[in-house]
Design a protein around this motif. Sequence first.
Motif, PDB file in Angstrom:
ATOM      1  N   CYS A  72      40.431 112.269  45.665  1.00 56.29           N
ATOM      2  CA  CYS A  72      40.267 112.091  44.225  1.00 56.29           C
ATOM      3  C   CYS A  72      39.775 113.395  43.598  1.00 56.29           C
ATOM      4  N   ALA A  87      36.490 110.356  48.220  1.00 58.41           N
ATOM      5  CA  ALA A  87      37.275 109.134  48.425  1.00 58.41           C
ATOM      6  C   ALA A  87      38.740 109.437  48.105  1.00 58.41           C
ATOM      7  N   GLU A 121      43.532 106.657  45.193  1.00 59.85           N
ATOM      8  CA  GLU A 121      43.963 105.277  44.916  1.00 59.85           C
ATOM      9  C   GLU A 121      42.828 104.264  44.996  1.00 59.85           C
ATOM     10  N   THR A 122      41.752 104.581  45.716  1.00 60.43           N
ATOM     11  CA  THR A 122      40.619 103.654  45.807  1.00 60.43           C
ATOM     12  C   THR A 122      39.410 104.137  45.010  1.00 60.43           C
ATOM     13  N   CYS A 123      39.577 105.258  44.322  1.00 62.67           N
ATOM     14  CA  CYS A 123      38.484 105.810  43.516  1.00 62.67           C
ATOM     15  C   CYS A 123      38.899 105.729  42.046  1.00 62.67           C
ATOM     16  N   VAL A 157      41.852 103.413  40.564  1.00 64.85           N
ATOM     17  CA  VAL A 157      41.606 102.011  40.212  1.00 64.85           C
ATOM     18  C   VAL A 157      41.329 101.895  38.712  1.00 64.85           C
TER      19      VAL A 157
END
Length: 152
Positions: A9, A15, A18-20, A23
């Motif tokens: 990110c 992280a 896509e998960t930081c 979202v």
Amino acid sequence: MTSCLMTRCPCGSDAMYETCCGVYHQGVAAPTPEALMRSRYSAFALDLVDYLNATWHSSTRPQTLAPDPATQWKRLSIERASAPVGEQGTVHFKAFFWEGGWHVLEEVSRFVFEAGRWYYVDGDPRLDKLKLGRNERCPCGSGRKLKACCGG
């Protein structure tokens, strides 16, 4: 946006995008002013103008906001994120970028919580041009000397 998947990110959290911040860019409300600040920095780095407009409070949002391909955002440093007090919060950050030379934008940003979401209101910015020698550490945060990194 698929080119950003499976990469770190831009916000510097270590992280995966896509998960930081990814979202939040997909519509999930940022839970804190710091999370919103990080996601807005990532949006600047990725030229996600719609997200920047959507997370800018209507009382201070500019009429237009265009992508700026001349600016290369390199690193975000959160200096201090105050715990929200009621429906207000602040984040003190430094954002390092390249735009014909190295610069740092330092700001204490103000946020407000309305209708279940945090919004950026405004800040007290300070912009400085950095004067770096080739043997100094690169502002991108790699830990390498400038001449062996972004200045090479």
